[in-house]
Design a protein around this motif. Sequence first.
Motif, short mmCIF file in Angstrom:
data_model
loop_
_atom_site.label_atom_id
_atom_site.label_comp_id
_atom_site.label_asym_id
_atom_site.label_seq_id
_atom_site.Cartn_x
_atom_site.Cartn_y
_atom_site.Cartn_z
N PRO A 85 0.95 -1.37 -0.04
CA PRO A 85 -0.10 -0.09 0.04
C PRO A 85 0.86 1.32 0.00
O PRO A 85 0.20 2.42 -0.52
N ARG A 113 0.12 -6.46 3.01
CA ARG A 113 -0.92 -5.30 2.94
C ARG A 113 -1.24 -4.28 3.99
O ARG A 113 -1.84 -3.32 3.89
N ALA A 133 -5.14 -0.44 1.90
CA ALA A 133 -4.79 -1.89 2.04
C ALA A 133 -5.93 -2.53 1.23
O ALA A 133 -5.90 -3.69 0.85
N PHE A 136 -5.02 -3.99 -2.15
CA PHE A 136 -4.12 -4.92 -2.08
C PHE A 136 -4.34 -5.89 -3.35
O PHE A 136 -3.34 -6.34 -3.97
N ASP A 139 -3.64 -4.48 -6.60
CA ASP A 139 -2.23 -3.81 -6.75
C ASP A 139 -1.02 -5.32 -7.05
O ASP A 139 -0.44 -5.19 -7.63
N SER A 177 -4.66 -12.61 3.75
CA SER A 177 -3.78 -12.82 2.52
C SER A 177 -3.62 -14.36 2.60
O SER A 177 -3.53 -14.83 1.35
#
Length: 331
Positions: A85, A113, A133, A136, A139, A177
């Motif tokens: 981030p 994140r 975040a 994430f 990204d 995650s």
Amino acid sequence: MTRLSDTRFSTLDLAPIRDDGDAAQALRNSLALAQHVERLGFERFWVAEHHNMDGIASSATAVLIGYLAGGTSRIRVGSGGVMLPNHAPLVIAEQFGTLAALYPGRIDLGLGRAPGADQFTARALRRDRLGSADDFPQDVEELEFLLGPRQDGQRVIAMPGVGSQVPIWLLGSSLFSAQLAAAKGLPYAFASHFAPRYVHEAIRLYRENFKPSAVLDKPYVMLGVPLLAADTDERAEYLATSVYQRILALIRGQSLVMRPPVESMKALWLPHEQEAVGSFLGMAVIGSPEKVRARLEVLLEQTGADELIFTCDFYDPEDRHRSFEIAAGLR
């Protein structure tokens, strides 16, 4: 059951700054440790992105990785992790693409994140970036694209970076995650070295939902483990007080510079603080070689981890080296 002899060992370093030292010495100590664990046969040496912390010298993570890779020859070097981030994916693709061009086959890109900083520092890092975040997953996808093969009509390329296929790991201390790594078929590292609460549930979610990908055909789990080993239990407990003091300082919002070990912590913390530090170190392995072996065997039996990545924040670099020597001797 996964055996110690079959388990890869790695190192996660925060380039700790001592109360009598500075960042330059901390970075030299980090390189010396990377060279040491390379000789011991460790798989990888990662450094973590943290900001606005006076006791941690690894904030410019990609720069430090280049220094460490340049001073070693075999061990994989990477981020554990880059806090995505805080950065535009293109910048990270170019940084790690450059590292991969300089040190082919040796660079890992671990991604987190969380910002790795307080809200004021996060704002200073990002300035006018609107990302958070919550972005994430997008990204990560953009970063994978930028590190992948060049596509027809692709208007933005990372140079270096395009086509490098730098291995991406997802890092986490909760369940988010784990699920994303499973969905994308990526290796997963759980931050049990500071947040052990969700470790078993995260591993279960990751394995149950894993989808094979072009980079990984089955789940691969790495666990962060605080390694506080010495030749005797008494010596390990004494050296561990430096770690206790650092975590206590983190809880209190005080300076994080490393402090020498003390004979007793009784006068330094309150009962609820002792409990908080103990919770933070719930996965810690503290003691003599025999005690460390027994603890690690139980940990592997409970988790089936494929790889253990050890942290060790002893005050004296020689004690840190010895701790990793003890771990290497268990396999």
